[in-house]
Design an enzyme around this catalytic site. Sequence first.
Site, short mmCIF file in Angstrom:
data_model
loop_
_atom_site.label_atom_id
_atom_site.label_comp_id
_atom_site.label_asym_id
_atom_site.label_seq_id
_atom_site.Cartn_x
_atom_site.Cartn_y
_atom_site.Cartn_z
N LYS A 123 33.79 38.14 65.25
CA LYS A 123 32.92 37.23 66.01
C LYS A 123 33.43 37.01 67.44
O LYS A 123 32.63 36.77 68.35
CB LYS A 123 32.79 35.89 65.28
N GLY A 180 28.69 26.72 50.39
CA GLY A 180 28.13 27.16 51.67
C GLY A 180 26.99 28.15 51.56
O GLY A 180 26.60 28.74 52.58
P1 NDP Z 1 39.25 31.69 60.16
O1 NDP Z 1 40.08 32.83 59.68
O2 NDP Z 1 38.85 31.63 61.58
O3 NDP Z 1 40.03 30.30 59.82
C1 NDP Z 1 40.66 30.12 58.59
C2 NDP Z 1 41.09 28.66 58.42
O4 NDP Z 1 41.65 28.52 57.11
C3 NDP Z 1 42.15 28.22 59.40
O5 NDP Z 1 41.97 26.87 59.70
C4 NDP Z 1 43.44 28.44 58.62
O6 NDP Z 1 44.51 27.61 59.03
C5 NDP Z 1 42.99 28.02 57.24
N1 NDP Z 1 43.81 28.58 56.17
C6 NDP Z 1 43.79 29.85 55.71
N2 NDP Z 1 44.67 30.00 54.69
C7 NDP Z 1 45.26 28.78 54.52
C8 NDP Z 1 46.25 28.28 53.62
N3 NDP Z 1 46.81 29.07 52.68
N4 NDP Z 1 46.60 26.99 53.71
C9 NDP Z 1 46.03 26.18 54.62
N5 NDP Z 1 45.10 26.59 55.51
C10 NDP Z 1 44.71 27.88 55.46
O7 NDP Z 1 37.98 31.68 59.19
P2 NDP Z 1 36.55 31.03 59.50
O8 NDP Z 1 36.76 29.71 60.14
O9 NDP Z 1 35.67 31.99 60.18
O10 NDP Z 1 35.95 30.83 58.01
C11 NDP Z 1 36.44 29.80 57.15
C12 NDP Z 1 35.71 29.91 55.82
O11 NDP Z 1 34.33 29.56 55.99
C13 NDP Z 1 35.72 31.33 55.23
O12 NDP Z 1 35.95 31.23 53.83
C14 NDP Z 1 34.33 31.85 55.52
O13 NDP Z 1 33.91 32.80 54.55
C15 NDP Z 1 33.51 30.58 55.45
N6 NDP Z 1 32.29 30.68 56.25
C16 NDP Z 1 31.10 30.45 55.62
C17 NDP Z 1 29.93 30.52 56.33
C18 NDP Z 1 28.64 30.27 55.62
O14 NDP Z 1 27.58 30.65 56.14
N7 NDP Z 1 28.68 29.59 54.48
C19 NDP Z 1 29.89 30.88 57.77
C20 NDP Z 1 31.21 31.07 58.34
C21 NDP Z 1 32.35 30.99 57.58
P3 NDP Z 1 45.53 28.09 60.19
O15 NDP Z 1 44.86 27.79 61.49
O16 NDP Z 1 46.74 27.28 59.95
O17 NDP Z 1 45.78 29.57 59.97
#
Ligand code: NDP
Length: 271
Positions: free
Chosen positions: A65, A238
Amino acid sequence: MARYAVIGNPVAHSLSPTIHTLFANQTGEPVHYGKLLAPMEAFRDTVEQFRASGGSGLNVTLPFKGQARELSATLTNRARRAGAVNTLVFDRDGIRGDNTDGAGFVRDLRDNRQLALADARILILGAGGAVAGVLGPLLDTRPVGILIANRTEARAHELAAAFEDGGPVHACSLEDIPDEPVDLIVNAISAGLSGRVIAPPPKTVGAATACYDMVYSREATPFIRWAREHGARFAADGLGMLVEQAAESFYVWRGVRPETQPVLERLSDGG
Ligand code: NDP
């Protein structure tokens, strides 16, 4: 037929082709929608090839993205605000980048779930691209406050600072979430299906709290199970956001707004 696709890596399990095909059948629009796996280092080339072969537009999913924003010749206001692009439109002026995630999220909460967002106290878990996409439209609904809590606290603060002109938005680490009730908890932590729930303190959720997991799955997600166990008013995943952002993209491309309810019902019934 006008050709569209979802581009990502991986992309095999995307529901977008099913959703857009249902939209096309419902509206009678001459749309063919497929899947495009882009090699990690060849996103731009894959987009250009699709465009050169007559494609009309793309949906963009993880992890591209940010790159989609960079290759867009122009951006809509909401894509600029989100800092990310999930919808590419190919027209005579070049590639236009848009972001429909935030509109889809708000439409699912407000219209499908009848959630009053004005004056709501909102807690968001996670500070990734999805949160950046929804913060602007969420602030536009005039909540009383949004708290972003993230494992990497600095990312939460960066997001809060980027959006502070839009309304009351604050940040903290996952450990520092105040143990007091809120109206809405949104999970946007991508580790959501691994079985272990990254849960906020127990008093954040009560009989008046709505819980929303941006993650979706056939089974209840760990966060949804946690919300139900703690007596949340409702717990939704979602899928609705996915269908609503798709409908918004379809509208951007075709100028026709499909009905989402029949598609949601079909997907909830197992396709
Ligand atoms: P990103 O990779 O940009 O962000 C991931 C987030 O998850 C960060 O805040 C990260 O924290 C956190 N995270 C990941 N692993 C861990 C862990 N083990 N412990 C704590 N925090 C963790 O992903 P997106 O923001 O793009 O997507 C997030 C979710 O939303 C995904 O599952 C995606 O599939 C879903 N989504 C759903 C949509 C829908 O239409 N329903 C649309 C877009 C997304 P840190 O910053 O510390 O790494």
